[in-house]
Write an enzyme that holds these catalytic residues in place. Structure first.
Site, short mmCIF file in Angstrom:
data_model
loop_
_atom_site.label_atom_id
_atom_site.label_comp_id
_atom_site.label_asym_id
_atom_site.label_seq_id
_atom_site.Cartn_x
_atom_site.Cartn_y
_atom_site.Cartn_z
N CYS A 128 0.82 -1.23 0.00
CA CYS A 128 0.00 0.00 0.00
C CYS A 128 0.85 1.27 0.00
O CYS A 128 0.34 2.35 -0.32
CB CYS A 128 -0.94 0.01 1.21
SG CYS A 128 -2.06 -1.39 1.25
N HIS B 231 -3.02 7.31 2.17
CA HIS B 231 -3.49 6.02 1.69
C HIS B 231 -4.85 5.75 2.31
O HIS B 231 -5.03 5.86 3.52
CB HIS B 231 -2.48 4.94 2.08
CG HIS B 231 -3.02 3.57 1.94
ND1 HIS B 231 -3.60 3.12 0.77
CD2 HIS B 231 -3.10 2.53 2.82
CE1 HIS B 231 -4.00 1.88 0.93
NE2 HIS B 231 -3.71 1.50 2.17
N ASN C 170 -10.05 0.02 0.22
CA ASN C 170 -8.60 0.14 0.20
C ASN C 170 -8.08 -0.43 -1.12
O ASN C 170 -8.11 -1.64 -1.32
CB ASN C 170 -8.04 -0.63 1.41
CG ASN C 170 -6.53 -0.62 1.47
OD1 ASN C 170 -5.85 -0.26 0.51
ND2 ASN C 170 -5.99 -1.02 2.61
#
Ligand code: ACO
Length: 324
Positions: free
Chosen positions: A112, A251, A281
Site C-alpha cells: 500500500c 493512503h 482500500n
C-alpha cells in the site's frame, strides 16, 4: 528544479460491490463495515478484466492531462503487488501497451506504500538529472488476493489504478521532500504468500493460509503512528510543519485511521482527503486515484502544500510533500 506532477489520471472497474452484496457472502453487516472502516462500496474486477487495462486507461488520462504522448516519457515506474505475472514486470507490459520501447520500465513492491516509494524513485531520478519525465502508476487488484470467506479482510479491499506524469521543471514548486521507511520485522502483520509457489513435495498453500493474512488491530495502531510520524518527518525535511498543509491525501485504508492521523497532526478533517467510502482500500492505487479526483474536483490550487502518506505490507511507510 524539481519534479512536478503535470498530469493525473485514474481508472476503476465498473463492477461495484456494496456492503449489502457482502452480507450475502459472509456474516457481516453494512452497519459493522461502515462503523469500523467507513467503507460503503468498492470496485472489483470480474472474470475477463485485467489490471493492465486499468493501468493503461489511468496512464492515458494522465498523459492527456499533461499534454504529452507516451513517446515523450523517459521512464515508467509501476507500484503494484498484484500483477498477473511474477515476471515480466507490469511496467514492461504497460510500456508495450503504450507503444513505446527502450525506456526503462520496472515495478516497485511496497504494497500500500508503493506509490510513495515510487515518488521517492521519481524524486531521485529527477534531482540527479538521470530522467526528466516519468510516468508513475499505482495499481492493485487485491480483490483477486483476498479469501472471500474471511470476513475480517474481504470487506476492506477494492481494485483500481492511478497515474501521474512527473516532469523536471524550473522553480521552487513540485516535490519538496520524500521520506520512505520500512520495518521488516513487522511483516507478519500483513502478508500474502506467493500463490503459485509450490515446494518440491507439493505442500503448497494450505486452505487456511490462502489470501491476505492480516492482524487488523495491531496494524491499525502501527498505521496511525507511522502515517503521522512520517508525514511530520517529510514536512520537517521540507522546512514545513502540519500547519502549512492545505491538503493531506493519505493512503485510503480506513476512515478511522485517517481521522486518527488527522487528530495526531492537529489537522482539521476537511484537510484530509477521503474517498475510502466509495473505493475501499485499493492499495498502491489509493493515493493516485484520490489525487486525480481532488485535482479534477478543483480541490487543489497552485502553490498549495500537499502531503501524500501511506503505510502498507512490509511493513513499509512513507510520505511525500509537494508544492502544487
Ligand atoms: N463483520 C462483522 N464482524 C466482524 C467482521 C466483519 N466484516 N470482521 C471482524 N468482525 C468481528 C471480529 O470477529 C470480532 O468479533 P469478536 O469480538 O466476537 O471476536 C469483532 O468483529 C471485532 O474485531 P476486531 O478485529 O477487534 O475489530 P476492529 O475494531 O479492530 O476492526 C479492522 C477491524 C477494521 C480490520 C481494523 O482493525 C482495521 O482497520 N485495521 C487496519 C487494517 C487495514 O487497514 N488493513 C489494510 C492494509 S494496511 C493499510 O492499508 C494501512
Amino acid at each position: 528544479m524539481g519534479a512536478r506532477i503535470i498530469g493525473t489520471g485514474s481508472a476503476v472497474p465498473p463492477t461495484c460491490l456494496t456492503n449489502a452484496d457482502l452480507e450475502k457472502l459472509v456474516e457481516t453487516s453494512h452497519e459493522w463495515i461502515v462503523t469500523r472502516t467507513g467503507i460503503h462500496q468498492r470496485r472489483v474486477m470480474t472474470q475477463g478484466e485485467d489490471l493492465l487495462d486499468l493501468m493503461y486507461e489511468a496512464s492515458h488520462h494522465a498523459l492527456r492531462a499533461a499534454g504529452l504522448r507516451a513517446q515523450d516519457l523517459d521512464a515508467i515506474v509501476v507500484a503494484t503487488v498484484s500483477g498477473d505475472y511474477a515476471f515480466p514486470s507490469t511496467a514492461c507490459l504497460l510500456q508495450a501497451r503504450l507503444g513505446v520501447d527502450t525506456i526503462p520500465a520496472f515495478d516497485v513492491n511496497a504494497a500500500c506504500a508503493g506509490f510513495v516509494y515510487g515518488m521517492s524513485v521519481a524524486h531521485s531520478y529527477v534531482k540527479s538529472g538521470e530522467y526528466n519525465r516519468l510516468l508513475l502508476v499505482g495499481a492493485d487488484a487485491l480483490s483477486t488476493m483476498v479469501n472471500w470467506r474471511d470476513r475480517t479482510t474481504c470487506v476492506l479491499f477494492g481494485d483500481g489504478a492511478g497515474a501521474v506524469v512527473l516532469e523536471n521543471q524550473p522553480g521552487a514548486g513540485g516535490l519538496l521532500s520524500v521520506v520512505i521507511e520500512a520495518n521488516g520485522a513487522l511483516w507478519p502483520l500483513l502478508y500474502v504468500r506467493a500463490g503459485q509457489r509450490q515446494t518440491v513435495d507439493q505442500e503448497g498453500i494450505h486452505d487456511g493460509e490462502w489470501g491476505i493474512q492480516m492482524k487488523g488491530p495491531e496494524l491499525f495502531k502501527v498505521a496511525v503512528r507511522a502515517l503521522s510520524e512520517v508525514a511530520t518527518k517529510a514536512l520537517h525535511r521540507a522546512g514545513l510543519s502540519p500547519t502549512d498543509v492545505h491538503l493531506m491525501i493519505p493512503h485510503q485504508a480506513n476512515l478511522r485511521i485517517l481521522h486518527a492521523v488527522a487528530d495526531r497532526l492537529q489537522l482539521s478533517r476537511e484537510k484530509v482527503y477521503c474517498n475510502v467510502q466509495h473505493f475501499g482500500n485499493t492499495s498502491a492505487a489509493s493515493i493516485p486515484i484520490a489525487l486525480d479526483e481532488a485535482v479534477r474536483d478543483g480541490k487543489i490550487r497552485k502553490d498549495d502544500i500537499i502531503v501524500l502518506n501511506a503505510c502498507g505490507g512490509g511493513l513499509t511507510w512513507g510520505a511525500a510533500v509537494l508544492r502544487w
